[in-house]
Design a protein around this motif. Structure first.
Motif, PDB file in Angstrom:
ATOM      1  N   ASN A 149      38.503  36.349  31.386  1.00 48.66           N
ATOM      2  CA  ASN A 149      39.246  37.668  30.510  1.00 48.66           C
ATOM      3  C   ASN A 149      39.226  38.940  31.342  1.00 48.66           C
ATOM      4  OD1 ASN A 149      39.951  39.468  28.570  1.00 48.66           O
ATOM      5  ND2 ASN A 149      37.862  39.358  27.466  1.00 48.66           N
ATOM      6  N   ILE A 150      40.288  39.398  31.579  1.00 47.48           N
ATOM      7  CA  ILE A 150      40.451  40.745  32.391  1.00 47.48           C
ATOM      8  C   ILE A 150      40.127  41.853  31.502  1.00 47.48           C
ATOM      9  CG2 ILE A 150      41.870  42.115  34.057  1.00 47.48           C
ATOM     10  CD1 ILE A 150      41.450  39.160  35.102  1.00 47.48           C
ATOM     11  N   VAL A 151      39.136  42.561  31.857  1.00 41.51           N
ATOM     12  CA  VAL A 151      38.539  43.610  30.957  1.00 41.51           C
ATOM     13  C   VAL A 151      39.270  44.884  31.407  1.00 41.51           C
ATOM     14  CG1 VAL A 151      36.630  45.064  30.216  1.00 41.51           C
ATOM     15  CG2 VAL A 151      36.226  42.534  30.832  1.00 41.51           C
ATOM     16  N   SER A 152      39.442  45.033  32.825  1.00 42.93           N
ATOM     17  CA  SER A 152      40.257  46.205  33.253  1.00 42.93           C
ATOM     18  C   SER A 152      40.665  45.865  34.497  1.00 42.93           C
ATOM     19  CB  SER A 152      39.175  47.425  33.307  1.00 42.93           C
ATOM     20  OG  SER A 152      38.337  47.387  33.972  1.00 42.93           O
ATOM     21  N   ILE A 190      44.054  45.695  37.503  1.00 43.15           N
ATOM     22  CA  ILE A 190      45.411  44.780  37.459  1.00 43.15           C
ATOM     23  C   ILE A 190      45.399  43.548  38.373  1.00 43.15           C
ATOM     24  CG2 ILE A 190      47.777  44.670  38.494  1.00 43.15           C
ATOM     25  CD1 ILE A 190      48.218  47.651  37.891  1.00 43.15           C
ATOM     26  N   GLU A 230      51.174  38.939  36.667  1.00 43.36           N
ATOM     27  CA  GLU A 230      50.079  39.710  36.332  1.00 43.36           C
ATOM     28  C   GLU A 230      49.434  39.421  35.296  1.00 43.36           C
ATOM     29  OE1 GLU A 230      51.194  44.073  36.698  1.00 43.36           O
ATOM     30  OE2 GLU A 230      49.910  44.259  34.830  1.00 43.36           O
ATOM     31  N   ALA A 275      47.436  39.824  31.618  1.00 45.55           N
ATOM     32  CA  ALA A 275      47.344  40.921  30.447  1.00 45.55           C
ATOM     33  C   ALA A 275      45.765  41.336  30.490  1.00 45.55           C
ATOM     34  CB  ALA A 275      47.716  40.184  28.963  1.00 45.55           C
ATOM     35  N   ASN A 276      45.429  42.384  30.101  1.00 47.08           N
ATOM     36  CA  ASN A 276      44.077  42.513  29.804  1.00 47.08           C
ATOM     37  C   ASN A 276      43.669  42.225  28.248  1.00 47.08           C
ATOM     38  OD1 ASN A 276      44.067  43.976  32.018  1.00 47.08           O
ATOM     39  ND2 ASN A 276      43.381  45.860  31.585  1.00 47.08           N
ATOM     40  N   ASN A 277      42.313  41.774  28.317  1.00 41.89           N
ATOM     41  CA  ASN A 277      41.774  41.268  27.111  1.00 41.89           C
ATOM     42  C   ASN A 277      42.329  40.159  26.456  1.00 41.89           C
ATOM     43  OD1 ASN A 277      39.633  43.159  27.145  1.00 41.89           O
ATOM     44  ND2 ASN A 277      41.261  44.695  26.548  1.00 41.89           N
ATOM     45  N   VAL A 294      39.312  45.213  39.846  1.00 42.02           N
ATOM     46  CA  VAL A 294      39.491  44.246  38.369  1.00 42.02           C
ATOM     47  C   VAL A 294      37.833  44.220  37.941  1.00 42.02           C
ATOM     48  CG1 VAL A 294      39.849  41.928  37.791  1.00 42.02           C
ATOM     49  CG2 VAL A 294      41.612  43.301  38.821  1.00 42.02           C
ATOM     50  N   HIS A 295      37.587  44.433  36.548  1.00 47.66           N
ATOM     51  CA  HIS A 295      36.311  43.996  36.102  1.00 47.66           C
ATOM     52  C   HIS A 295      36.820  42.973  35.196  1.00 47.66           C
ATOM     53  CE1 HIS A 295      33.879  47.249  37.295  1.00 47.66           C
ATOM     54  NE2 HIS A 295      35.014  47.843  37.692  1.00 47.66           N
ATOM     55  N   LEU A 296      36.033  41.771  35.250  1.00 45.25           N
ATOM     56  CA  LEU A 296      36.613  40.531  34.478  1.00 45.25           C
ATOM     57  C   LEU A 296      35.047  39.856  33.767  1.00 45.25           C
ATOM     58  CD1 LEU A 296      35.948  37.605  36.197  1.00 45.25           C
ATOM     59  CD2 LEU A 296      38.123  38.287  37.228  1.00 45.25           C
TER      60      LEU A 296
END
Ligand SMILES: Nc1ncnc2c1ncn2[C@@H]1O[C@H](COP(=O)(O)OP(=O)(O)OP(=O)(O)O)[C@@H](O)[C@H]1O
Ligand SMILES: [Mg+2]
Lengths: 41, 456
Positions: free
Chosen positions: B47-50, B52, B59, B61-63, B81-83
């Motif tokens: 899950n990409i929290v924030s 790109i 790419e 999508a976030n969340n 990226v924070h994931l």
């Protein structure tokens, strides 16, 4: 039991013949990605 | 402890449970790739929290929770990226070198901008051929270029796969072409799903497939060329009618150069038949195999495309793979064809057939021992398969668009209707069970046996 993907059960299509594919326009393919119907989500 | 089986069992179950649900956090600095290996028997969600993040140019999508299984891939942080990730394998990353700086990103961007420029200056777009030795990053480069081509402008490039061992939008054993008119599915090693009976979460793709049927090109080089020719000719008729795809051009992936003949005549053939006007070779100057190949390829490529032959380094994100991994990808692509994927479940149809109901042909394999030497003028002929458990059990067979009683030379290059899987063969009752992707009777068409087997 019910699964998240259940409403999405469908089958694959056969592949097109050469002439059908050569005449195919991808613009007629649909996805649910932009569907705003609330029942879909 | 071993005297207390109950206790041992509980511990084992708890371990697995905890690992699967524990949320791990990862920060990927800008410009870095995070290499990930998810084995066949495990699952991972990201899950990409924030930030790109891209997977082969597409790419995320976030969340949104993305799931992965049986795949080696990487996440590239275009911006920091924070994931969060969860997984049944506590160490999905490639140890010691999981986070590396993406030194080759700039080469990919430059290639993309060159393609873009060619598209905006000519109605006949760039037809780019990607070549290189085994595992140099050819498929990853093609996938990334395809994604970038549709990301910023409404282009629709034609992705062409000339590596029969690789499965893209199809089971293995095929050469294929697919117009890329919408984003690729980041969760699938096969890039996305081919057409189904209904609308799917992601826009499906409509490929044209041509069956090679064997694994290695050397098993029947003439059939490989013939299969390629029939693919090239149907692509050309599509391009004539579809100006958007024509302008967007073709992005062509190839088998490892080591699989071609010494004189590389297949390469010349590809460049001519697919009207290639841009050749990219992935090669490292400090790699002996690469420098040897480069020496052979350079004069040949230059004579055909001139300055539009460029060499760039092997992609720095590549993860070495072996035959076991390649087979597991082929298996998942066959499973995906019949059963779908976590996003779209498909319901295949099982039916019983008499031996007499099926006509199955088989391409000649000049490398298989035990077979009598194949005369040169017979190498393209198909031979009829006599059905038995040893010849067809668990086999993936191709159903052609040709009638069951068609002549073998018409069957050899027929368009592909679809595939079937022979799940059971009963010699005594002369019956077999067959899995079909589409409900209904078995089509009254000729079939071709592939070298690929799938055991459920
Ligand atoms: N950022 C990346 N760039 C390139 N390859 C990557 C990257 N991240 C992961 N990989 C993995 O590295 C492996 C090799 O890459 P790839 O399949 O593109 O090479 P190839 O040249 O097409 O190989 P082959 O000759 O077998 O067809 C693949 O498993 C791929 O998923
Ligand atoms: Mg490849």
């Amino acid at each position: 039991g019910a699964t998240a993907t259940q409403k999405n059960i469908q089958s694959r299509n056969w592949f097109l013949r050469d002439e059908e594919w050569a005449n195919f326009k991808d613009s007629i393919i649909t996805s649910t990605r932009f569907n705003s119907d609330p029942d879909e989500n | 402890m071993s005297f207390l089986p109950g206790l041992v069992e509980t511990t084992a179950v708890t371990d697995l449970y905890v690992d699967t649900n524990e949320v791990h956090r990862e920060k990927i600095p800008q410009g870095t790739i995070w290499k990930i290996k998810v084995p066949a028997d495990s699952k991972m969600t990201i899950n990409i929290v924030s930030g790109i993040a891209e997977i082969f140019g597409t790419e995320l999508a976030n969340n949104v929770e993305y799931s992965f299984s049986n795949w080696n891939f990487s996440i590239y942080a275009v911006e920091e990226v924070h994931l969060e990730w969860k997984g049944s394998d506590p160490h999905p990353i490639v140890e010691d070198e999981d986070l590396i700086s993406n030194r080759t990103a700039k080469y990919i961007y430059n290639l993309h901008f060159s393609l873009d420029k060619m598209r905006s200056t000519s109605f006949e777009g760039p037809n780019i051929l990607v070549i290189g030795n085994k595992g140099s990053g050819k498929t990853a480069l093609c996938r990334t270029l395809s994604s970038y081509s549709i990301k910023f402008k409404a282009y629709s490039p034609m992705f062409v796969n000339l590596n029969p061992q690789e499965a893209v939008f199809s089971p293995p054993g095929c050469l294929s072409a697919t117009p890329i008119s919408d984003i690729l599915d980041v969760e699938l090693p096969i890039w996305g799903q081919s057409m189904t009976s209904g609308a799917t979460a992601l826009h499906t793709k409509q490929p044209i497939l041509k069956l090679f049927g064997l694994e290695m090109i050397a098993e029947n080089p003439q059939r490989y060329l013939q299969t390629m020719d029939s693919l090239a000719s149907v692509i050309n008729s599509r391009l004539e009618k579809d100006s958007l795809v024509q302008r967007s051009g073709c992005i062509i992936d190839t088998p490892p150069l080591g699989q071609l003949s010494d004189d590389l005549h297949e390469l010349v053939h590809i460049i001519q038949k697919f009207r290639i006007n841009f050749v990219v070779m992935l090669a490292d100057v400090d790699n002996e195999e690469d420098t040897a190949t480069l020496e052979k390829v350079t004069p040949l490529a230059k004579s055909l495309v001139g300055d539009f032959f460029v060499k760039i380094p092997r992609l720095c994100g590549v993860i070495p793979s072996d035959d076991v991994y390649m087979r597991s990808l082929q298996r998942s692509s066959i499973r995906e064809y019949f059963y779908g994927n976590p996003g779209t479940a498909l319901s295949p149809f099982s039916l019983s057939l008499d031996f007499e109901d099926l006509v199955i042909w088989e391409p000649k394999n000049v490398l298989s021992n035990g077979e009598t030497a194949v005369e040169n003028n017979e190498i393209l002929n198909l031979s009829q398969v006599s059905i038995s458990p040893s010849s067809v059990q668990h086999a993936l067979i191709c159903i052609t668009h040709q009638d069951k009683h068609a002549k073998q030379e018409d069957v050899a290059n027929a368009a592909i209707l679809g595939f079937a899987l022979i799940t059971e063969v009963n010699e005594k009752r002369r019956k077999m069970r067959v899995l079909l992707p589409v409900p209904g009777n078995f089509p009254n068409n000729a079939c071709i046996l592939t070298s690929y087997r799938y055991l459920e």
